[in-house]
Design an enzyme around this catalytic site. Structure first.
Site, PDB file in Angstrom:
ATOM      1  N   HIS A 176       0.837  -1.205   0.000  1.00 40.78           N
ATOM      2  CA  HIS A 176       0.000   0.000   0.000  1.00 40.78           C
ATOM      3  C   HIS A 176       0.873   1.257   0.000  1.00 40.78           C
ATOM      4  O   HIS A 176       0.692   2.167  -0.818  1.00 40.78           O
ATOM      5  CB  HIS A 176      -0.911  -0.021   1.228  1.00 40.78           C
ATOM      6  CG  HIS A 176      -1.756   1.203   1.396  1.00 40.78           C
ATOM      7  ND1 HIS A 176      -3.097   1.241   1.091  1.00 40.78           N
ATOM      8  CD2 HIS A 176      -1.456   2.453   1.851  1.00 40.78           C
ATOM      9  CE1 HIS A 176      -3.581   2.452   1.332  1.00 40.78           C
ATOM     10  NE2 HIS A 176      -2.593   3.205   1.802  1.00 40.78           N
ATOM     11  N   GLU A 177       1.819   1.313   0.928  1.00 44.93           N
ATOM     12  CA  GLU A 177       2.682   2.499   1.009  1.00 44.93           C
ATOM     13  C   GLU A 177       3.579   2.617  -0.218  1.00 44.93           C
ATOM     14  O   GLU A 177       3.875   3.725  -0.673  1.00 44.93           O
ATOM     15  CB  GLU A 177       3.523   2.455   2.295  1.00 44.93           C
ATOM     16  CG  GLU A 177       2.710   2.417   3.582  1.00 44.93           C
ATOM     17  CD  GLU A 177       1.657   3.511   3.664  1.00 44.93           C
ATOM     18  OE1 GLU A 177       1.857   4.596   3.077  1.00 44.93           O
ATOM     19  OE2 GLU A 177       0.618   3.279   4.311  1.00 44.93           O
ATOM     20  N   HIS A 207       1.795   4.466  -2.874  1.00 49.48           N
ATOM     21  CA  HIS A 207       1.974   5.912  -2.707  1.00 49.48           C
ATOM     22  C   HIS A 207       3.363   6.317  -3.211  1.00 49.48           C
ATOM     23  O   HIS A 207       3.528   7.355  -3.863  1.00 49.48           O
ATOM     24  CB  HIS A 207       1.870   6.288  -1.228  1.00 49.48           C
ATOM     25  CG  HIS A 207       0.476   6.344  -0.698  1.00 49.48           C
ATOM     26  ND1 HIS A 207      -0.521   7.061  -1.298  1.00 49.48           N
ATOM     27  CD2 HIS A 207      -0.070   5.803   0.428  1.00 49.48           C
ATOM     28  CE1 HIS A 207      -1.635   6.952  -0.585  1.00 49.48           C
ATOM     29  NE2 HIS A 207      -1.390   6.194   0.460  1.00 49.48           N
ATOM     30  N   HIS A 243       3.593   6.699  -6.835  1.00 50.59           N
ATOM     31  CA  HIS A 243       2.943   7.945  -7.237  1.00 50.59           C
ATOM     32  C   HIS A 243       3.944   9.103  -7.143  1.00 50.59           C
ATOM     33  O   HIS A 243       4.024   9.956  -8.033  1.00 50.59           O
ATOM     34  CB  HIS A 243       1.741   8.199  -6.328  1.00 50.59           C
ATOM     35  CG  HIS A 243       0.704   9.093  -6.909  1.00 50.59           C
ATOM     36  ND1 HIS A 243      -0.457   9.410  -6.246  1.00 50.59           N
ATOM     37  CD2 HIS A 243       0.634   9.761  -8.084  1.00 50.59           C
ATOM     38  CE1 HIS A 243      -1.195  10.220  -6.995  1.00 50.59           C
ATOM     39  NE2 HIS A 243      -0.544  10.458  -8.110  1.00 50.59           N
TER      40      HIS A 243
END
Length: 695
Positions: free
Chosen positions: A479-480, A483, A486
């Site tokens: 999940h991190e 990010h 991104h």
């Protein structure tokens, strides 16, 4: 270092790739640097405001974008470390610096000369229908103008004075909230000395607790409220009395006692209402959501209501199933929240033959890291190379150069830090942040690469075992990393519009979609192997992971809706709260209809709800469910074409990851998917709906 050494916060950083020189910065450097950088920023802003030439995009909007960059560089560093590597001195300094920075920010946004120039550029461009400006420039202009208006530039002098007072107090209180939460989390320790108190705990959990005790100078075993300690204890401990003790401590953090946040959150909610009213909004939610993808409180509440309506009946059946299962195992009494993780894990093991702990041997931390990098390579052509010459802020941190194989460039496109393990000076949980966003230098035109950091709290390796992650922990780091991608892949001319600088309810799409790969057989077959034998994860275990994915999905959905409704309640008040407001009662009223388990007297999660009272998710916690709608819809496209399909991955990169905040997120999403998202794929993924209903 002596007194004649230049302050590194005021010097050019000659470190590799211009990363922060962590090893050279002292706590004493911050205040004099901030004072000087504020003064220099004031001079730069004043030059823009007093230019004799007519205001243009270049001499006003673009100039403003870069005028405060040296100050922002220093403060980004400070606040990142205040979350990941803080101490009493740094926390005290944060309280000192906060009013200085808030005053300066208000001085900029409330400068009538500056706003006049921004407004003139905006109105002239609007009259010409923004011709001559790129989409990125148009967005910067719109965001700049809207930022001034939403920061009080249109208020009269008296109300601007009130606005200043409100924002100053809010800045101070949110810092105090975070400090109280960290102190309350660190204050509780469950010190066990008798072996029978460890009944049910896996060996790895015992070893970690023994190492924790040893580090604290104690014998026996030490358990804390940090996730790697708290979650396994509630999941596996057979000692119901100790589970209750730990649960009550965790769910009453900063509720009463020396670190009480009760009055602080009431005051924060009242101040946010006051700020919204000053700017012409009925509630803070109305103010905040105007600048989000959702657009309105009505749309947010509509999504939460629909999800609750669809999920709650399923969640109630899930709870009834676990109650019956616990009773079948001899449990006599009321199933309480501190029993939930214990019996749900037992039921999962019995029904799906799946135990989250059974996945740990296949998720050695180093292998999970390799898998993240492998996935980024397969999807986006990225490669990662550790560089031990890059300065780090703690010995646990690792630094990597990131290369773009598709670009044919031998220079890194980003720097990535990863910080895996808990320590007293680190906030709990996991997050991604940036020390620098990508942008293009306005003087040289050269691209400046981003510096991204992932911060987690996983179990440290012990003398007996390496760091082994559970399936849920592996999902967290992916999940991190989503990010992080991104931030790594974001490109553009302006730092305020690149990477994760997007609307709050869009920012979770890249992170949540990446979680899907962790449960895909085609991906797990490439890397998941037993840390001792090297054998691949057995197909039957992968089958069990897949079968268990929907396990308690409705309950988890209702739990997230509960947090979202609580957040919306705090920020939808239209009248100030009474100073003596019972925060637990307020929370109970806001979330009553989500309750599927007995409520625990004395518990209150609002006082530790860091996302909304310490972070940037005020009137925005719904974003996680909103993004789940997006990611379920988007991943359906990968499933249709193949989870490594190059064309789909390239479309996701070019339409979602690279543009950052340069265009409206719905435009970006439709460009990728060809349609607006609907709630159907999420309901299908959860196994609780036919997908017929749209958002």
């Amino acid at each position: 270092m002596n007194d004649t050494t230049p302050n590194p916060l005021l010097s050019e950083w000659t470190t590799p790739y211009g990363v922060p020189p962590f090893d050279r910065i002292r706590i004493e450097d911050y205040r004099p640097a901030v004072e000087r950088l504020i003064a220099e920023s004031r001079e730069a802003i004043d030059r823009i405001a007093t230019r004799p030439e007519e205001p243009t995009f270049a001499n006003t909007i673009e100039a403003l974008e870069f005028a405060q960059q040296p100050l922002e560089r220093a403060m980004t560093l400070f606040y990142n470390l205040n979350s990941a590597e803080t101490d009493d001195a740094m926390q005290a300094l944060a309280l000192e610096l906060s009013p200085m920075l808030t005053d300066f920010s208000n001085d900029v946004m409330l400068d009538p000369r500056l706003f006049d120039r921004v407004k003139r550029v905006y109105e002239a461009a609007a009259d010409d229908e923004f011709e001559g400006l790129s989409a990125e420039q148009r967005m910067l202009l719109e965001e700049s103008y809207r930022g001034f208006v939403r920061s009080g530039a249109n208020l009269d002098t008296e109300r601007q004075t009130e606005y200043r007072a409100v924002t100053n107090e809010l800045a101070r209180l949110t810092l105090r909230f975070e400090q109280n939460l960290l102190a309350a989390t660190n204050a509780f320790r469950l010190h066990l000395t008798e072996p029978d108190e460890l009944a049910g705990l896996p060996e790895a959990v015992r070893d970690a607790a023994a190492a924790e005790a040893k580090a604290a100078g104690l014998s026996g075993w030490l358990f804390t409220l940090h996730a790697p300690s708290y979650i396994p204890f509630l999941t596996y401990s057979e000692r119901r009395d100790l589970r209750e003790k730990l649960y009550r401590a965790y769910n009453s953090r900063a509720y009463g006692g020396e670190q009480d946040n009760s009055r602080i959150i009431v005051r924060i909610a009242d101040l946010r209402l006051q700020l919204a009213n000053l700017l012409g909004y009925r509630t803070y939610a109305d103010y905040a959501l105007e600048n989000r993808m959702a657009g309105s409180a009505e749309r947010v509440n509509g999504l939460l209501d629909e999800l609750l309506e669809r999920a709650k009946p399923h969640a109630e059946r899930e709870v009834a199933t676990i109650r019956a299962y616990a009773a079948s195992r001899g449990f006599d009494g009321t199933l309480m929240p501190w029993d939930w993780a214990y019996y749900t894990e037992k039921y999962k093991a019995a029904t799906y033959d799946f135990d989250d702990e059974a996945t740990r041997p296949y998720f050695r931390l180093e292998r999970v890291q390799e898998a993240m990098f492998l996935l980024a390579g397969r999807l986006y052509g990225l490669s990662f190379k550790e560089n031990k010459e890059i300065p780090i802020y703690h010995p646990d941190v690792r630094a990597f150069e990131v290369y773009d194989g598709s670009g044919g460039d031998d220079r890194p496109m980003a720097i990535l830090y990863i910080d895996y393990f808990p320590r007293p000076g680190k906030q709990g949980g996991a997050w991604m942040t940036s020390y620098r966003q990508a942008y293009r230098d306005p003087e040289t035109g050269e691209a400046v690469i981003p510096i991204v950091s992932l911060v987690c709290n996983f179990t440290k390796p012990t003398e007996k075992r390496p760091s082994l992650l559970s399936f849920s922990e592996a999902t967290t780091i992916f999940h991190e990393f989503g990010h992080g991608l991104h931030g790594i892949l974001g490109r553009g001319s302006y730092p305020s519009l690149t990477g994760t600088n997007v609307r709050r309810d869009f920012v979770e799409l890249p992170s949540q979609i990446l979680e899907n790969w962790v449960a895909e057989r085609e991906f797990l077959d490439l890397w998941a192997a037993h840390y001792e034998t090297g054998e691949k994860m057995p197909p039957e275990l992968i089958d069990r992971i897949e079968a268990a994915r929907r396990y308690l999905a409705a309950y988890a959905c209702v739990r997230q809706v509960q947090f979202g409704l609580c957040d919306m309640a705090w920020h939808s008040i239209a009248e100030p709260l009474d100073e003596g407001c019972d925060v637990a009662a307020f929370e109970r009223r806001a979330t009553e209809r989500t309750q599927v388990m007995p409520r625990v007297e004395g518990s209150c999660f609002s006082t530790s709800f860091g996302h909304i009272f310490g972070g940037g998710y005020a009137a925005g916690y719904y974003s996680y469910k909103w993004a789940e709608v997006l990611e379920a819809d988007a991943f359906a496209r990968f499933r249709e074409r193949g989870i490594f399909d190059p064309a789909t991955a390239q479309a996701f990169r070019s339409c979602i990851l690279t543009p950052g905040g340069s265009e409206h997120p719905m435009m970006l999403y439709v460009r990728f998917a060809g349609h607006e998202p609907t709630v159907g794929p999420l309901l299908e993924k959860m196994g609780i709906g036919d997908g017929a209903k749209g958002r």
